[in-house]
Design a protein around this motif. Sequence first.
Motif, PDB file in Angstrom:
ATOM      1  N   ILE A 228       0.850  -1.181   0.000  1.00 47.03           N
ATOM      2  CA  ILE A 228       0.000   0.000   0.000  1.00 47.03           C
ATOM      3  C   ILE A 228       0.887   1.232   0.000  1.00 47.03           C
ATOM      4  O   ILE A 228       1.747   1.388   0.869  1.00 47.03           O
ATOM      5  CB  ILE A 228      -0.900   0.044   1.266  1.00 47.03           C
ATOM      6  N   CYS A 275      -2.459  -2.441   7.621  1.00 51.39           N
ATOM      7  CA  CYS A 275      -2.953  -1.185   7.069  1.00 51.39           C
ATOM      8  C   CYS A 275      -4.253  -0.813   7.756  1.00 51.39           C
ATOM      9  O   CYS A 275      -5.107  -1.677   7.978  1.00 51.39           O
ATOM     10  CB  CYS A 275      -3.183  -1.322   5.571  1.00 51.39           C
ATOM     11  N   VAL A 276      -4.409   0.474   8.024  1.00 45.64           N
ATOM     12  CA  VAL A 276      -5.640   0.962   8.647  1.00 45.64           C
ATOM     13  C   VAL A 276      -6.837   0.711   7.727  1.00 45.64           C
ATOM     14  O   VAL A 276      -7.979   0.625   8.183  1.00 45.64           O
ATOM     15  CB  VAL A 276      -5.500   2.470   8.999  1.00 45.64           C
ATOM     16  N   TYR A 363       0.087   3.775   8.138  1.00 41.99           N
ATOM     17  CA  TYR A 363      -0.022   5.184   7.714  1.00 41.99           C
ATOM     18  C   TYR A 363       0.552   6.151   8.737  1.00 41.99           C
ATOM     19  O   TYR A 363       0.784   7.309   8.419  1.00 41.99           O
ATOM     20  CB  TYR A 363      -1.476   5.540   7.379  1.00 41.99           C
TER      21      TYR A 363
HETATM   22 MO   LIG Z   1      -2.085   1.772   5.233  1.00 39.31          MO
END
Ligand SMILES: [Mo]
Length: 507
Positions: A228, A275-276, A363
């Motif tokens: 990502i 990943c969020v 992130y």
């Molecule tokens: Mo992410």
Amino acid sequence: MPWRLAALAGIASAVAGLGAAELAAALFAPTAGPIVVVGALVIDLVPGWVKDVVVQLFGTDDKAVLLVTLVVLVLVLAALAGVLELVRSPIGRILVILAGLLGAFAGLTRAGASPLDAAPSVVGMIAAAVLLAVLVKRLQNAPRPGTPEAGIDRRRFLVVAGSATALGILAVIGGQLLAAGSRAVDAARAMFRLPAPAKAAPPIPSGADFRIEGLAPIVTPNESFYRIDTALQVPRIDPADWSLRITGMVDTEVTLGFDELVALPLEESTTTLTCVSNEIGGDLIGNATWLGYPIRELLTRAGVHADADMVLSTSEDGWTASTPIEALTDDRNAILAVGMNGEPLPLEHGFPVRMVVPGLYGYVSATKWVRTLEVTRFDRHVAYWQERGWGERGPIKTASRIDVPKRGQPLTAGTITVAGVAWAQHTGIRGVEVQVDDGAWQAATLADAISADTWRQWRYDWPATSGAHSIRARATDGNGIVQTSAVAGVLPDGATGYPEISVTVGG
Ligand SMILES: [Mo]
Ligand SMILES: Nc1nc2c(c(=O)[nH]1)N[C@H]1C(S)=C(S)[C@@H](COP(=O)(O)O)O[C@H]1N2
């Protein structure tokens, strides 16, 4: 002499096609220019004695000779394709397409090739075929020779064909220059030998992986590790040009080159990255053994001011993340990583250097291609995703996932293995429970843990009866807190809720 012009049309189309292909290669597949991959295929296919003769004749120029031969061959074939297109359309185009397919095939046969390695030849093939059709059509519709219009038309044709050739040559040169830069980075990565860790990761217990078909392996191979980022084109950084700057609220700025970084006592740790944007049941999560240097040590070297509460990391391409400073200064394995599962970082995972911070979503912590760490405060800077509405702090939420049975897998009544993974980075997983329909929650068996910073496999042998069922799972973290059943989407700070699958068991 329309056939001469047709031959010229063929050559112009081929040169323009090669130019388009080289540009495409530079952008998507720097090692898969059509001439080079076909050349490599020839080298693989040619019998040994031919190689010996060629080497005896041309010595170390053998590869240059091969490439020049191929180019000459392409131009001769192109001229032929032009003439054939004029007298027996569409045979010329078919020839072009066959050549393009050969290039695409050659691209796919290279070691470690991906489907993208067929792209340059396909792009070139389309460009060449279209141009050939257009140019030859012009010739067919040309005014009768001898008339004044014929002279003008001929000149126009020559201008178009000549421009196509010139542009093609420029594109080949441009593509070569562009690709040379990225090949240098590939070569630098290939040559870089990871140093031995000063502190090795604890070995992964053999009982950490149930090895159940369909269940995510405990360590995610680099090739299948989720990716990502916002980078349209992966930044390509030569380690020789890389340095990290630590600035902002520090006593002394620190600058560190790649050689200096890898000369430090590096530590290995296994950490699960998430990943969020990972939905419940999603696969934006992976587990790897990373090799790197504790960020804590570098921050100590710089001397962090007492009122700083955040580190803003910036990547080569300008992307930023804001990491709570305590996550980088406490005793967790927050590192500047150079290695991933025993290899230099893959380019798309941040080569040459990225951050890995246990317990925080990517992130807010996992900056790839990292170039600066600015010690600062949350009330002074807003990072990339926070500007777009995502949460300021990004602690990873406790979650679980059901990997098997897979959707649509045929099932028969009896014992059915339900298995998955669960994670609560930085506190660890204490338990996982499974519920079938409205039954009682049943304890699943946990595989051995690697550490509190990694996911953990679980399995439950379900005495299944025939019919339709739904199966849910929930995890309990290292502090005894059960993951919440409250359903939330990924925005602003991560999804919650129990994973659930529906299955139909046959009799
Ligand atoms: Mo992410
Ligand atoms: N430079 C850069 N680093 C980045 C990102 C990015 O967009 N650019 N995305 C982050 C996000 S959102 C995640 S989840 C992780 C993913 O790391 P991976 O691609 O190696 O799995 O990288 C982080 N690091």
